[in-house]
Design a protein around this motif. Sequence first.
Motif, PDB file in Angstrom:
ATOM      1  N   PHE A 217       1.011  -1.191   0.091  1.00 25.28           N
ATOM      2  CA  PHE A 217       0.109   0.161   0.037  1.00 25.28           C
ATOM      3  C   PHE A 217       0.972   1.384   0.013  1.00 25.28           C
ATOM      4  CE2 PHE A 217      -2.489  -3.438   2.218  1.00 25.28           C
ATOM      5  CZ  PHE A 217      -3.716  -3.042   1.760  1.00 25.28           C
ATOM      6  N   TYR A 218       0.337   2.349  -0.685  1.00 22.62           N
ATOM      7  CA  TYR A 218       0.788   3.614  -0.852  1.00 22.62           C
ATOM      8  C   TYR A 218      -0.001   4.692  -0.871  1.00 22.62           C
ATOM      9  CZ  TYR A 218       5.748   1.910  -1.636  1.00 22.62           C
ATOM     10  OH  TYR A 218       6.912   1.198  -1.553  1.00 22.62           O
ATOM     11  N   SER A 219       0.147   5.729  -0.094  1.00 23.21           N
ATOM     12  CA  SER A 219      -0.838   7.029  -0.111  1.00 23.21           C
ATOM     13  C   SER A 219       0.007   7.983  -1.038  1.00 23.21           C
ATOM     14  CB  SER A 219      -1.058   7.212   1.408  1.00 23.21           C
ATOM     15  OG  SER A 219      -1.793   8.454   1.110  1.00 23.21           O
ATOM     16  N   PRO A 220      -0.628   8.212  -2.198  1.00 22.01           N
ATOM     17  CA  PRO A 220       0.298   9.146  -3.092  1.00 22.01           C
ATOM     18  C   PRO A 220       0.113  10.556  -2.508  1.00 22.01           C
ATOM     19  CG  PRO A 220      -1.169   7.691  -4.281  1.00 22.01           C
ATOM     20  CD  PRO A 220      -1.578   7.418  -2.914  1.00 22.01           C
ATOM     21  N   ILE A 221       0.829  11.554  -2.847  1.00 17.83           N
ATOM     22  CA  ILE A 221       0.911  12.808  -2.790  1.00 17.83           C
ATOM     23  C   ILE A 221      -0.810  13.374  -3.321  1.00 17.83           C
ATOM     24  CG2 ILE A 221       1.873  15.326  -3.375  1.00 17.83           C
ATOM     25  CD1 ILE A 221       3.557  13.311  -1.527  1.00 17.83           C
ATOM     26  N   GLU A 222      -1.288  13.983  -2.543  1.00 20.96           N
ATOM     27  CA  GLU A 222      -2.871  14.156  -2.600  1.00 20.96           C
ATOM     28  C   GLU A 222      -3.255  14.989  -4.072  1.00 20.96           C
ATOM     29  OE1 GLU A 222      -2.132  13.183   1.505  1.00 20.96           O
ATOM     30  OE2 GLU A 222      -1.157  14.598   0.280  1.00 20.96           O
ATOM     31  N   ASP A 223      -2.124  15.709  -4.395  1.00 18.94           N
ATOM     32  CA  ASP A 223      -2.482  16.662  -5.701  1.00 18.94           C
ATOM     33  C   ASP A 223      -1.695  16.074  -6.835  1.00 18.94           C
ATOM     34  OD1 ASP A 223       0.096  17.300  -4.844  1.00 18.94           O
ATOM     35  OD2 ASP A 223      -0.584  19.530  -4.929  1.00 18.94           O
ATOM     36  N   SER A 224      -1.242  14.847  -6.827  1.00 21.25           N
ATOM     37  CA  SER A 224      -0.295  14.475  -8.003  1.00 21.25           C
ATOM     38  C   SER A 224      -0.892  13.758  -8.870  1.00 21.25           C
ATOM     39  CB  SER A 224       0.769  13.801  -7.236  1.00 21.25           C
ATOM     40  OG  SER A 224       0.438  12.386  -6.825  1.00 21.25           O
ATOM     41  N   ALA A 225      -1.997  12.976  -8.739  1.00 25.29           N
ATOM     42  CA  ALA A 225      -2.313  12.045  -9.848  1.00 25.29           C
ATOM     43  C   ALA A 225      -2.973  12.967 -11.032  1.00 25.29           C
ATOM     44  CB  ALA A 225      -3.811  11.271  -9.197  1.00 25.29           C
ATOM     45  N   ALA A 226      -2.443  12.298 -12.111  1.00 20.56           N
ATOM     46  CA  ALA A 226      -2.852  12.851 -13.330  1.00 20.56           C
ATOM     47  C   ALA A 226      -2.878  11.998 -14.497  1.00 20.56           C
ATOM     48  CB  ALA A 226      -1.782  14.014 -13.697  1.00 20.56           C
ATOM     49  N   GLY A 227      -4.018  12.007 -15.365  1.00 19.77           N
ATOM     50  CA  GLY A 227      -3.859  10.933 -16.447  1.00 19.77           C
ATOM     51  C   GLY A 227      -5.149  10.188 -16.185  1.00 19.77           C
ATOM     52  N   VAL A 228      -5.297   9.051 -16.922  1.00 17.96           N
ATOM     53  CA  VAL A 228      -6.469   8.287 -17.126  1.00 17.96           C
ATOM     54  C   VAL A 228      -6.143   6.616 -16.637  1.00 17.96           C
ATOM     55  CG1 VAL A 228      -5.855   7.623 -19.284  1.00 17.96           C
ATOM     56  CG2 VAL A 228      -8.115   7.148 -18.557  1.00 17.96           C
ATOM     57  N   ILE A 229      -6.903   6.159 -16.051  1.00 21.53           N
ATOM     58  CA  ILE A 229      -7.001   4.759 -15.532  1.00 21.53           C
ATOM     59  C   ILE A 229      -8.218   4.023 -15.861  1.00 21.53           C
ATOM     60  CG2 ILE A 229      -7.584   5.102 -13.227  1.00 21.53           C
ATOM     61  CD1 ILE A 229      -5.625   2.686 -12.444  1.00 21.53           C
ATOM     62  N   ARG A 230      -8.247   2.796 -16.503  1.00 21.55           N
ATOM     63  CA  ARG A 230      -9.481   2.160 -16.774  1.00 21.55           C
ATOM     64  C   ARG A 230      -9.377   0.686 -16.233  1.00 21.55           C
ATOM     65  NH1 ARG A 230     -13.654   2.354 -20.273  1.00 21.55           N
ATOM     66  NH2 ARG A 230     -14.472   0.003 -20.919  1.00 21.55           N
ATOM     67  N   THR A 247     -13.653   3.843 -15.711  1.00 20.85           N
ATOM     68  CA  THR A 247     -12.620   4.730 -16.360  1.00 20.85           C
ATOM     69  C   THR A 247     -12.600   5.958 -15.365  1.00 20.85           C
ATOM     70  OG1 THR A 247     -12.887   3.884 -18.487  1.00 20.85           O
ATOM     71  CG2 THR A 247     -11.423   6.171 -18.284  1.00 20.85           C
ATOM     72  N   LEU A 248     -11.475   6.401 -15.078  1.00 19.23           N
ATOM     73  CA  LEU A 248     -11.290   7.601 -14.354  1.00 19.23           C
ATOM     74  C   LEU A 248     -10.314   8.577 -14.586  1.00 19.23           C
ATOM     75  CD1 LEU A 248     -11.121   5.979 -10.436  1.00 19.23           C
ATOM     76  CD2 LEU A 248     -13.472   7.050 -11.632  1.00 19.23           C
ATOM     77  N   ILE A 249     -10.522   9.992 -15.023  1.00 22.16           N
ATOM     78  CA  ILE A 249      -9.494  10.741 -15.420  1.00 22.16           C
ATOM     79  C   ILE A 249      -9.100  11.604 -14.286  1.00 22.16           C
ATOM     80  CG2 ILE A 249      -9.255  12.508 -17.069  1.00 22.16           C
ATOM     81  CD1 ILE A 249     -10.903  11.098 -18.995  1.00 22.16           C
ATOM     82  N   PHE A 250      -7.853  11.818 -14.136  1.00 20.78           N
ATOM     83  CA  PHE A 250      -7.456  12.645 -12.800  1.00 20.78           C
ATOM     84  C   PHE A 250      -6.888  13.870 -13.529  1.00 20.78           C
ATOM     85  CE2 PHE A 250      -7.609   8.570 -11.050  1.00 20.78           C
ATOM     86  CZ  PHE A 250      -8.028   8.740  -9.561  1.00 20.78           C
ATOM     87  N   GLY A 253      -4.811  16.048  -8.864  1.00 19.81           N
ATOM     88  CA  GLY A 253      -4.875  14.765  -7.830  1.00 19.81           C
ATOM     89  C   GLY A 253      -6.592  14.431  -7.748  1.00 19.81           C
ATOM     90  N   ARG A 254      -7.423  14.952  -8.458  1.00 17.87           N
ATOM     91  CA  ARG A 254      -8.782  14.446  -8.165  1.00 17.87           C
ATOM     92  C   ARG A 254      -9.427  14.046  -9.373  1.00 17.87           C
ATOM     93  NH1 ARG A 254     -10.938  17.054  -4.101  1.00 17.87           N
ATOM     94  NH2 ARG A 254     -13.001  16.810  -4.924  1.00 17.87           N
ATOM     95  N   VAL A 255     -10.257  13.042  -9.388  1.00 21.81           N
ATOM     96  CA  VAL A 255     -11.099  12.645 -10.313  1.00 21.81           C
ATOM     97  C   VAL A 255     -12.015  13.924 -11.175  1.00 21.81           C
ATOM     98  CG1 VAL A 255     -12.642  11.102 -11.214  1.00 21.81           C
ATOM     99  CG2 VAL A 255     -11.120  10.441  -9.336  1.00 21.81           C
ATOM    100  N   VAL A 256     -11.714  14.057 -12.282  1.00 26.67           N
ATOM    101  CA  VAL A 256     -12.402  15.208 -12.854  1.00 26.67           C
ATOM    102  C   VAL A 256     -13.502  14.702 -13.881  1.00 26.67           C
ATOM    103  CG1 VAL A 256     -10.639  16.693 -12.790  1.00 26.67           C
ATOM    104  CG2 VAL A 256     -10.588  15.300 -14.688  1.00 26.67           C
ATOM    105  N   GLU A 257     -13.203  13.265 -14.445  1.00 25.35           N
ATOM    106  CA  GLU A 257     -14.148  12.651 -15.308  1.00 25.35           C
ATOM    107  C   GLU A 257     -14.454  11.146 -14.824  1.00 25.35           C
ATOM    108  OE1 GLU A 257     -14.028  13.096 -19.528  1.00 25.35           O
ATOM    109  OE2 GLU A 257     -12.896  15.125 -19.380  1.00 25.35           O
ATOM    110  N   ALA A 258     -15.692  10.679 -14.724  1.00 24.66           N
ATOM    111  CA  ALA A 258     -15.883   9.286 -14.249  1.00 24.66           C
ATOM    112  C   ALA A 258     -16.815   8.651 -15.195  1.00 24.66           C
ATOM    113  CB  ALA A 258     -15.982   9.197 -12.954  1.00 24.66           C
TER     114      ALA A 258
END
Length: 282
Positions: A217-230, A247-250, A253-258
């Motif tokens: 487990f890791y807790s990423p830097i809160e504002d760092s997530a960028a890109g897409v994961i499916r 599909t989540l787009i970051f 650090g935040r989900v902006v599309e889901a």
Amino acid sequence: MDDRVRAYAELLVDYCLKVRPGWQILVRATPLAQPLIQELARIVARREAFPLIRVEDETTALTWALEAPEPLIAQMAPLDRYVDDHIDGEIFIRAPENTRAESLLPPARRTLLRQAQRPVLARRQSARVPWITCVYPTPAYAQDAGMALSEYEAFVFDACLIDWPAEGRRMRRIADRFDRADEVRILAEDTDLRIRLGDRRGWVGEGYGNMPGGEVFYSPIEDSAAGVIRFNEDPVIWAGEEVDGITLIFDGGRVVEASARRGEALLRQTLETDPGARVLGE
């Protein structure tokens, strides 16, 4: 008694919790986990400790949650809170009769029920007392997995009854590599996601907290997530509903599309649960 159930109970008591004489161990389960509950009571007794057994089927719990006033749902019962504050360890056994039962609850009531559990989660996160959440094979779980019950039983017990210290050493090597990294990039089909770890170190799930374990487990830097994961693999059952093809787009650090192939409304409701719901926790 199935020898695998006995070995499972010993693992939970002696390895996961390391129960000591005089301890009070809260065991939460449904009636379907009775073979494991019985064996846990036997082993806890032999360790000169006290089992506090709470058996509740999901139908009864849902009946209360459907009928109670909403302000009441958002609270722990005072006696439950007292017990939670005074136990020395907890074993929570997931053994549902129906994995879709919670779908009866309106979304607002689901959120309130989770709000009521925040004191429990805070205690667990503080590591003040040892706890373990585990799985007991039931027909509902087997059906969700597309297996016969005997096949699913073998799947669960084979995943749990292993040499966890050796597994922990193997996973520590994974954590050591990530501990040296500042940025992690995840590349796969329809996925390109970057997160930063900074100087945060990993926690190795070698059978403490979750059984089966096997995660780093890791807790990423809160504002760092960028890109897409499916998520293209198996669907997940959440709040009694099936969600698939997420599909989540970051950005920042935040989900902006889901979106999701199935269960998109539930996914969107979950992302609105609280201000932190759109940020990666782990």
